[in-house]
Design an enzyme around this catalytic site. Structure first.
Site, PDB file in Angstrom:
ATOM      1  N   THR A   1       5.436  -0.221   4.732  1.00 20.55           N
ATOM      2  CA  THR A   1       5.913   0.990   5.185  1.00 20.55           C
ATOM      3  C   THR A   1       7.157   0.973   6.186  1.00 20.55           C
ATOM      4  OG1 THR A   1       3.676   1.880   4.570  1.00 20.55           O
ATOM      5  CG2 THR A   1       5.260   3.393   5.995  1.00 20.55           C
TER       6      THR A   1
ATOM      7  N   PRO B   1       9.989   3.688   8.774  1.00 24.02           N
ATOM      8  CA  PRO B   1       9.912   5.096   9.091  1.00 24.02           C
ATOM      9  C   PRO B   1      10.429   5.996   8.411  1.00 24.02           C
ATOM     10  CG  PRO B   1      10.675   3.462  11.056  1.00 24.02           C
ATOM     11  CD  PRO B   1      10.315   2.577   9.645  1.00 24.02           C
TER      12      PRO B   1
ATOM     13  N   GLU C   1      -2.632   3.565   1.891  1.00 29.27           N
ATOM     14  CA  GLU C   1      -2.511   2.558   0.491  1.00 29.27           C
ATOM     15  C   GLU C   1      -2.086   3.733  -0.529  1.00 29.27           C
ATOM     16  OE1 GLU C   1      -4.783  -0.807   0.170  1.00 29.27           O
ATOM     17  OE2 GLU C   1      -5.143  -1.028   2.079  1.00 29.27           O
TER      18      GLU C   1
HETATM   19  C1  LIG Z   1      -3.406   4.062  10.231  1.00 22.69           C
HETATM   20  C2  LIG Z   1      -2.621   3.723   9.211  1.00 22.69           C
HETATM   21  C3  LIG Z   1      -2.494   2.331   8.707  1.00 22.69           C
HETATM   22  C4  LIG Z   1      -1.711   2.043   7.965  1.00 22.69           C
HETATM   23  N1  LIG Z   1      -1.543   0.578   7.521  1.00 22.69           N
HETATM   24  C5  LIG Z   1      -0.529   0.242   6.883  1.00 22.69           C
HETATM   25  C6  LIG Z   1      -0.208  -1.245   6.392  1.00 22.69           C
HETATM   26  O1  LIG Z   1      -1.141  -2.083   6.978  1.00 22.69           O
HETATM   27  N2  LIG Z   1       0.964  -1.472   5.818  1.00 22.69           N
HETATM   28  C7  LIG Z   1       1.666  -0.686   5.440  1.00 22.69           C
HETATM   29  O2  LIG Z   1       2.797  -1.140   4.526  1.00 22.69           O
HETATM   30  N3  LIG Z   1       1.449   0.688   5.423  1.00 22.69           N
HETATM   31  C8  LIG Z   1       0.414   0.917   6.205  1.00 22.69           C
HETATM   32  N4  LIG Z   1       0.254   2.333   6.305  1.00 22.69           N
HETATM   33  C9  LIG Z   1       1.324   3.372   5.806  1.00 22.69           C
HETATM   34  C10 LIG Z   1       0.797   4.308   4.636  1.00 22.69           C
HETATM   35  O3  LIG Z   1       0.415   3.285   3.644  1.00 22.69           O
HETATM   36  C11 LIG Z   1       1.884   5.421   4.664  1.00 22.69           C
HETATM   37  O4  LIG Z   1       1.691   6.309   5.753  1.00 22.69           O
HETATM   38  C12 LIG Z   1       1.448   6.016   3.192  1.00 22.69           C
HETATM   39  O5  LIG Z   1       1.751   5.427   2.043  1.00 22.69           O
HETATM   40  C13 LIG Z   1       2.359   7.522   3.178  1.00 22.69           C
HETATM   41  O6  LIG Z   1       3.645   7.127   3.445  1.00 22.69           O
HETATM   42  P1  LIG Z   1       4.513   8.111   4.622  1.00 22.69           P
HETATM   43  O7  LIG Z   1       3.693   8.118   5.728  1.00 22.69           O
HETATM   44  O8  LIG Z   1       5.666   7.527   4.570  1.00 22.69           O
HETATM   45  O9  LIG Z   1       4.623   9.438   4.098  1.00 22.69           O
HETATM   46  P2  LIG Z   1       5.648  10.089   3.041  1.00 22.69           P
HETATM   47  O10 LIG Z   1       6.017   9.193   1.946  1.00 22.69           O
HETATM   48  O11 LIG Z   1       6.852  10.509   3.727  1.00 22.69           O
HETATM   49  O12 LIG Z   1       4.882  11.397   2.294  1.00 22.69           O
HETATM   50  C14 LIG Z   1       4.813  12.397   3.098  1.00 22.69           C
HETATM   51  C15 LIG Z   1       4.025  13.468   2.114  1.00 22.69           C
HETATM   52  O13 LIG Z   1       4.962  13.844   1.004  1.00 22.69           O
HETATM   53  C16 LIG Z   1       3.972  13.415  -0.095  1.00 22.69           C
HETATM   54  N5  LIG Z   1       5.091  12.959  -1.055  1.00 22.69           N
HETATM   55  C17 LIG Z   1       5.977  11.965  -1.272  1.00 22.69           C
HETATM   56  N6  LIG Z   1       6.551  12.048  -2.514  1.00 22.69           N
HETATM   57  C18 LIG Z   1       6.004  12.842  -3.192  1.00 22.69           C
HETATM   58  C19 LIG Z   1       6.266  13.206  -4.379  1.00 22.69           C
HETATM   59  N7  LIG Z   1       7.088  12.516  -5.325  1.00 22.69           N
HETATM   60  N8  LIG Z   1       5.476  14.241  -5.102  1.00 22.69           N
HETATM   61  C20 LIG Z   1       4.532  14.797  -4.235  1.00 22.69           C
HETATM   62  N9  LIG Z   1       4.340  14.556  -3.055  1.00 22.69           N
HETATM   63  C21 LIG Z   1       5.187  13.479  -2.450  1.00 22.69           C
HETATM   64  C22 LIG Z   1       3.047  12.549   0.161  1.00 22.69           C
HETATM   65  O14 LIG Z   1       1.980  12.503  -0.837  1.00 22.69           O
HETATM   66  C23 LIG Z   1       2.658  12.843   1.506  1.00 22.69           C
HETATM   67  O15 LIG Z   1       1.791  13.854   1.653  1.00 22.69           O
HETATM   68  C24 LIG Z   1      -0.825   2.852   7.242  1.00 22.69           C
HETATM   69  C25 LIG Z   1      -0.793   3.962   7.672  1.00 22.69           C
HETATM   70  C26 LIG Z   1      -1.535   4.814   8.543  1.00 22.69           C
HETATM   71  C27 LIG Z   1      -1.759   5.952   9.404  1.00 22.69           C
END
Ligand SMILES: Cc1cc2nc3c(=O)[nH]c(=O)nc-3n(C[C@H](O)[C@H](O)[C@H](O)COP(=O)(O)OP(=O)(O)OC[C@H]3O[C@@H](n4cnc5c(N)ncnc54)[C@H](O)[C@@H]3O)c2cc1C
Length: 385
Positions: free
Chosen positions: A128, A130, A369
């Protein structure tokens, strides 16, 4: 006949051992770590000594020779009591060590797996960024080869679990290493050992939940690692993390089931003890029905993750079942946490009660995930859309 609701004697013994550990070791200590936002090194060390970080790996690499079913059983028992230690184990195994085992060279496996399996060091997985989590194609981090053939990495990652503890040994990061003819990025996975110059780990985030686990933002400024740190083939990073996340979803579903079951455990106990209007609150059918629905959800969730795990272990397609299990279990974990807090009344809002921790820990399960929306996209795709 192969369908059997019972666990094998070996798995049942493992389940009981971890149930006792969660009850006797984790439960009395974890609340204090959680309040202080501290990483529970001593508990994690004991989990390592029990072999939990090596569960699904072969003995020749220091593992226990088990599989994802064993891992799920353990995660469920830990999360019944606390999700911070469960996610530390889940991320350490599924995200930290598994990509090395699945895609690493023999040399990489021999160098890293024994230390990861013993829990002596933790591994992390940095996908992931920013500007994009769900849309991994939006990866901005780059890795280019210099004149010596070394990889030079620049970029940043966010929300990375287990990436900044005192025992973190490596982070596998995805980076753009080129472009296909159609202009789409070629993504590769590269192993970055902790402490490599230019690799900076930020202070831990202040989180809503999972407060005794480690989550950080990472930045890479001309980070140089040898060519041999490429994980598997160049350009295969996208396929590798899709597989990694499919498996991880089975593990997260087991963890979510544990949280949902923990809500039932705590609420049944409380409903029998707490009196209102001259009788236990559990004597009211309104409370009994809440508990029955909570038990139904935890039970169904368990069937779903075990089904996905069984398919995975037998080498059958499991992508849809993993998404179904992850989607269902994470949403019902939130439902059960909400109801458990309600049953506890005002005490449910006090952090000293485990259900308050479960309430705070549940929400991330619908996000990490792969969000619930991403799971629905995966399921719909499997249905032919
Ligand atoms: C405590 C914690 C631990 C984590 N650990 C890890 C780790 O170890 N390694 C790692 O790589 N990541 C990790 N993550 C990241 C996590 O996997 C991501 O936050 C998650 O996949 C969502 O990505 P984003 O935050 O960029 O949200 P975004 O992708 O920006 O999504 C924002 C919202 O939009 C929705 N959305 C996006 N696209 C669509 C679509 N096409 N149709 C409908 N809805 C959509 C999403 O479902 C969500 O509700 C962690 C996150 C947290 C909070």
């Amino acid at each position: 006949m192969s369908l059997d609701h019972r666990l094998s004697d070996e798995l049942e013994e493992l389940r009981r051992t971890v149930e006792a550990f969660a009850h006797d070791v984790v439960a009395p200590e974890i609340g204090a770590y959680y309040e202080q936002h501290a990483f529970p090194y001593d508990i994690v060390r004991q989990m390592g000594q029990m072999g939990l970080f090596g569960l699904p790996f072969p003995e020749e690499y220091g593992g226990m020779g088990g599989d994802y079913l064993a891992l799920g059983i353990v995660l469920e028992e830990l999360a019944r009591v606390d999700s911070s230690v469960a996610i530390t184990l889940e991320a350490g195994v599924s995200l930290g060590a598994m990509p090395l085992y699945r895609f690493g060279t023999e040399e990489q496996k021999r160098a890293w797996l024994p230390k990861l399996c013993s829990g002596e060091v933790l591994g992390a997985f940095g996908l992931t960024e920013p500007d994009g989590g769900s849309d991994a194609g939006a990866t901005r981090t780059t890795a280019v080869r210099d004149d010596n053939g070394d990889w030079v990495i620049n970029g940043s990652k966010c929300f990375i679990t287990n990436s900044g503890t005192d025992i973190t040994g490596l982070v596998t990061v995805t980076a753009v290493t080129g472009h296909k003819d159609d202009g789409s990025p070629l993504i590769s996975a590269i192993i970055v050992p902790a402490g490599t110059p230019g690799f900076t780990v930020a202070a831990p985030y202040s989180k809503v939940g999972w407060n005794a686990s480690d989550t950080r933002e990472l930045s890479f400024s001309d980070v140089r690692v040898p060519a041999a740190n490429l994980l598997g083939e160049e350009g295969r990073g996208y396929a590798q993390f899709l597989r990694t996340l499919d498996e991880g979803r089975v593990a997260i579903a087991a963890l979510a089931t544990g949280l949902a079951q923990g809500c039932v455990d705590e609420s049944v106990r409380y409903a029998k003890e707490r009196h209102a209007f001259g009788r236990p609150i559990g004597a009211n059918q309104a409370i009994q029905f809440k508990l029955a629905d909570m038990e139904l959800r935890a039970h169904t969730s368990r069937l779903a993750w075990r089904d996905a795990a069984s398919r995975l272990v037998h080498g059958e397609p499991f992508k849809k079942e993993a998404a179904l299990a992850k989607l269902y279990s994470s949403e019902i974990a939130v439902d059960n946490a909400r109801e458990a807090t309600q049953i506890h009344g005002g005490y449910g809002f006090m952090n000293e009660y485990p259900v308050a921790r479960m309430w705070r820990d549940a929400k991330i399960l619908e996000i990490g995930e792969g969000t619930s929306e991403v799971q629905r996209m995966l399921i719909a795709r499997e249905l032919g859309f």
